[in-house]
Design a protein around this motif. Structure first.
Motif, PDB file in Angstrom:
ATOM      1  N   ARG A  53      52.447  36.218  51.597  1.00 14.65           N
ATOM      2  CA  ARG A  53      52.040  37.616  51.401  1.00 14.65           C
ATOM      3  C   ARG A  53      53.205  38.586  51.567  1.00 14.65           C
ATOM      4  O   ARG A  53      53.093  39.764  51.213  1.00 14.65           O
ATOM      5  CB  ARG A  53      50.916  37.962  52.362  1.00 14.65           C
ATOM      6  N   GLY A  54      54.326  38.077  52.069  1.00 19.06           N
ATOM      7  CA  GLY A  54      55.521  38.911  52.202  1.00 19.06           C
ATOM      8  C   GLY A  54      56.266  39.110  50.891  1.00 19.06           C
ATOM      9  O   GLY A  54      57.263  39.847  50.849  1.00 19.06           O
ATOM     10  N   PHE A  55      55.794  38.479  49.816  1.00 21.37           N
ATOM     11  CA  PHE A  55      56.411  38.645  48.490  1.00 21.37           C
ATOM     12  C   PHE A  55      55.475  39.489  47.614  1.00 21.37           C
ATOM     13  O   PHE A  55      54.494  38.974  47.078  1.00 21.37           O
ATOM     14  CB  PHE A  55      56.640  37.282  47.824  1.00 21.37           C
ATOM     15  N   PRO A  56      55.764  40.778  47.424  1.00 23.96           N
ATOM     16  CA  PRO A  56      54.886  41.646  46.625  1.00 23.96           C
ATOM     17  C   PRO A  56      55.197  41.577  45.131  1.00 23.96           C
ATOM     18  O   PRO A  56      55.287  42.590  44.454  1.00 23.96           O
ATOM     19  CB  PRO A  56      55.192  43.036  47.190  1.00 23.96           C
ATOM     20  N   ASP A  57      55.366  40.365  44.610  1.00 24.24           N
ATOM     21  CA  ASP A  57      55.727  40.196  43.205  1.00 24.24           C
ATOM     22  C   ASP A  57      54.468  39.974  42.380  1.00 24.24           C
ATOM     23  O   ASP A  57      53.661  39.080  42.693  1.00 24.24           O
ATOM     24  CB  ASP A  57      56.681  39.003  43.063  1.00 24.24           C
ATOM     25  N   PRO A  58      54.259  40.762  41.320  1.00 25.78           N
ATOM     26  CA  PRO A  58      53.027  40.630  40.525  1.00 25.78           C
ATOM     27  C   PRO A  58      52.897  39.300  39.804  1.00 25.78           C
ATOM     28  O   PRO A  58      51.801  38.963  39.324  1.00 25.78           O
ATOM     29  CB  PRO A  58      53.139  41.790  39.525  1.00 25.78           C
ATOM     30  N   ARG A  59      53.974  38.537  39.717  1.00 21.69           N
ATOM     31  CA  ARG A  59      53.902  37.236  39.047  1.00 21.69           C
ATOM     32  C   ARG A  59      53.266  36.171  39.938  1.00 21.69           C
ATOM     33  O   ARG A  59      52.940  35.077  39.470  1.00 21.69           O
ATOM     34  CB  ARG A  59      55.298  36.785  38.615  1.00 21.69           C
ATOM     35  N   ILE A  60      53.092  36.479  41.224  1.00 12.87           N
ATOM     36  CA  ILE A  60      52.494  35.518  42.153  1.00 12.87           C
ATOM     37  C   ILE A  60      50.975  35.640  42.132  1.00 12.87           C
ATOM     38  O   ILE A  60      50.412  36.727  42.281  1.00 12.87           O
ATOM     39  CB  ILE A  60      53.010  35.738  43.588  1.00 12.87           C
ATOM     40  N   ILE A  61      50.314  34.499  41.934  1.00  9.72           N
ATOM     41  CA  ILE A  61      48.856  34.404  42.066  1.00  9.72           C
ATOM     42  C   ILE A  61      48.592  33.522  43.277  1.00  9.72           C
ATOM     43  O   ILE A  61      49.009  32.355  43.307  1.00  9.72           O
ATOM     44  CB  ILE A  61      48.221  33.801  40.803  1.00  9.72           C
ATOM     45  N   TYR A  62      47.935  34.074  44.276  1.00  9.78           N
ATOM     46  CA  TYR A  62      47.773  33.370  45.549  1.00  9.78           C
ATOM     47  C   TYR A  62      46.330  32.920  45.739  1.00  9.78           C
ATOM     48  O   TYR A  62      45.393  33.724  45.683  1.00  9.78           O
ATOM     49  CB  TYR A  62      48.205  34.279  46.699  1.00  9.78           C
ATOM     50  N   LEU A  63      46.148  31.607  45.962  1.00 11.15           N
ATOM     51  CA  LEU A  63      44.835  31.014  46.202  1.00 11.15           C
ATOM     52  C   LEU A  63      44.835  30.326  47.565  1.00 11.15           C
ATOM     53  O   LEU A  63      45.861  29.808  48.006  1.00 11.15           O
ATOM     54  CB  LEU A  63      44.499  29.985  45.120  1.00 11.15           C
ATOM     55  N   GLU A  64      43.680  30.312  48.208  1.00 10.95           N
ATOM     56  CA  GLU A  64      43.556  29.641  49.506  1.00 10.95           C
ATOM     57  C   GLU A  64      42.348  28.708  49.514  1.00 10.95           C
ATOM     58  O   GLU A  64      41.290  29.050  48.973  1.00 10.95           O
ATOM     59  CB  GLU A  64      43.392  30.668  50.634  1.00 10.95           C
ATOM     60  N   ASN A  65      42.545  27.527  50.112  1.00  4.93           N
ATOM     61  CA  ASN A  65      41.430  26.621  50.374  1.00  4.93           C
ATOM     62  C   ASN A  65      40.931  26.857  51.799  1.00  4.93           C
ATOM     63  O   ASN A  65      41.737  27.027  52.715  1.00  4.93           O
ATOM     64  CB  ASN A  65      41.861  25.163  50.221  1.00  4.93           C
ATOM     65  N   LYS A  66      39.623  26.855  51.982  1.00  4.29           N
ATOM     66  CA  LYS A  66      39.075  27.054  53.315  1.00  4.29           C
ATOM     67  C   LYS A  66      39.275  25.830  54.198  1.00  4.29           C
ATOM     68  O   LYS A  66      39.367  25.931  55.419  1.00  4.29           O
ATOM     69  CB  LYS A  66      37.588  27.402  53.212  1.00  4.29           C
ATOM     70  N   THR A  67      39.297  24.657  53.563  1.00  4.32           N
ATOM     71  CA  THR A  67      39.558  23.409  54.290  1.00  4.32           C
ATOM     72  C   THR A  67      40.660  22.642  53.572  1.00  4.32           C
ATOM     73  O   THR A  67      40.882  22.836  52.376  1.00  4.32           O
ATOM     74  CB  THR A  67      38.293  22.528  54.370  1.00  4.32           C
ATOM     75  N   ASN A  68      41.326  21.771  54.284  1.00  5.12           N
ATOM     76  CA  ASN A  68      42.403  20.982  53.699  1.00  5.12           C
ATOM     77  C   ASN A  68      41.826  19.923  52.768  1.00  5.12           C
ATOM     78  O   ASN A  68      41.066  19.052  53.195  1.00  5.12           O
ATOM     79  CB  ASN A  68      43.230  20.318  54.818  1.00  5.12           C
ATOM     80  N   ARG A  69      42.194  19.984  51.489  1.00  3.69           N
ATOM     81  CA  ARG A  69      41.628  19.092  50.481  1.00  3.69           C
ATOM     82  C   ARG A  69      42.647  18.126  49.887  1.00  3.69           C
ATOM     83  O   ARG A  69      42.287  17.271  49.088  1.00  3.69           O
ATOM     84  CB  ARG A  69      41.011  19.923  49.354  1.00  3.69           C
ATOM     85  N   GLY A  70      43.910  18.272  50.203  1.00  5.27           N
ATOM     86  CA  GLY A  70      44.923  17.366  49.680  1.00  5.27           C
ATOM     87  C   GLY A  70      45.676  17.947  48.496  1.00  5.27           C
ATOM     88  O   GLY A  70      45.227  18.903  47.854  1.00  5.27           O
ATOM     89  N   THR A  71      46.821  17.341  48.209  1.00  5.59           N
ATOM     90  CA  THR A  71      47.727  17.878  47.192  1.00  5.59           C
ATOM     91  C   THR A  71      47.127  17.865  45.786  1.00  5.59           C
ATOM     92  O   THR A  71      47.284  18.814  45.023  1.00  5.59           O
ATOM     93  CB  THR A  71      49.051  17.093  47.195  1.00  5.59           C
TER      94      THR A  71
END
Length: 360
Positions: A53-71
């Motif tokens: 979140r320290g990178f305010p670049d519009p090219r970044i799309i950030y997704l989060e998993n609620k639980t660890n699901r693997g690579t």
């Protein structure tokens, strides 16, 4: 950035706070600019989210998993929302050199017959020397993961036939080789290429997810699955696979620190399909590596007998079998010598005991 970028870079991460800042910066500093960076945080428990979140670049799309699901799950989540015509990957601890995306994109654009390309890379193991790893032969993909994810770019459209990263429980358990599995499936439908240019730095450290033992278990699983698929399609192609690849597979296997059961089990897997020079050599070599020199001698002699009616055995492979048989015979001779020496020592000690007893 265009609404539909040309390239989507997929970056999965789990507890990558110590590394990911440099990796993100390297992607954002590419000379080619028309891309999106899709970062998937696989439920990290450290400061990974804060770093991203320290990178305010519009090219970044950030997704989060609620639980660890693997690579595989994380990469697939990124792929499903990726808008690019081309897909590239960057693991959270690998470093793109500035011309990485441009070079791979130009290579694929100039070679329209290719769906996937991989580049050479700099391999850096923490605390040791750097080495350049080059792709020697594209055909080695059948027996080795010659393309690491951070060195690859491919058409997104090729996934329509090949599918996404596998959720195979064996690969997930060992956290390795899911990339190799996908490259093989892509190669079933499309042509792959290699770019002889170092574009990436691959960093190996104590926090890397893949351990050597896990890698080999996944290696065996992929090889078996691949061979079964080939054999189901054509017996002759399966025989060709063994002729072309079994010596390489054997060399890799003989170097592993695995149990006798695992070693012999892998060799017997091929032996049950075909009994020929190559499968019998693999079995004999496995007996040798497990220390059973009697069975190694017998099995290697059996392998050499196939030379009378198999005309496609390479001279170097035949010499390897003869050399291994010689080594097995040497060990048997040395075992006999040890037995003789031990018997001699026992005889001398018994004579001393009898001598002392008679004087008493």
């Amino acid at each position: 950035m265009n609404e539909y970028p040309i390239v989507s870079v997929i970056m999965p991460t789990y507890n990558g706070a110590a590394f990911i800042k440099e990796s993100i910066r390297a992607v954002l500093n590419q000379t080619f600019r028309d891309f999106e960076l899709v970062i998937i945080n696989d439920a990290s428990s450290d400061d990974t989210s804060k770093v991203i979140r320290g990178f305010p670049d519009p090219r970044i799309i950030y997704l989060e998993n609620k639980t660890n699901r693997g690579t595989s799950f994380a990469r697939n989540k990124g792929l499903k929302i990726a808008k690019g015509k081309y897909i590239a990957y960057c693991d959270h601890d690998d470093i793109y050199y500035p011309g990485h995306l441009k070079a791979l994109l130009n290579f694929l654009e100039k070679n329209k017959d290719l769906a996937l390309a991989g580049s050479d890379y700099l391999f850096e193991k923490m605390g040791s020397r750097r080495t350049i790893r080059r792709i020697s032969d594209i055909r080695l993909l059948e027996v080795s993961c010659i393309f690491l994810p951070s060195t690859v770019m491919h058409l997104k459209a090729c996934l329509d036939k090949a599918g996404l990263f596998s959720d195979d429980p064996v690969l997930k358990k060992n956290a390795s080789a899911e990339d190799w599995d996908l490259w093989l499936r892509i190669s079933d439908h499309y042509k792959l290429g290699r770019l002889r240019q170092v574009l990436t730095k691959i960093v190996i450290h104590d926090s890397n997810r893949s351990k050597e033992a896990n890698l080999f278990h996944s290696y065996v699983h992929i090889i078996k699955k691949r061979f079964k698929k080939i054999h189901a399609g054509s017996r002759n192609m399966a025989l060709g696979y063994i002729r072309d690849n079994i010596m390489y597979i054997a060399r890799v296997t003989f170097c592993q620190k695995i149990s006798k059961k695992e070693l012999l089990g892998f060799a017997r897997f091929f032996y049950k399909f075909f009994k020929n020079f190559y499968t019998t050599y693999f079995l004999g070599g496995s007996f040798f590596c497990s220390g059973d020199f009697v069975k190694a001698e017998r099995t290697l002699k059996e392998a050499l007998r196939y030379t009378a009616h198999e005309s496609d055995i390479r001279a170097t492979d035949l010499n390897n079998a003869k050399s291994l048989l010689t080594r097995a015979l040497f060990h048997l001779v040395m075992e006999d010598v040890d037995i003789v020496i031990k018997r001699k020592k026992t005889s001398i000690e018994n004579e001393k005991i009898l001598s002392v007893s008679s004087r008493a």
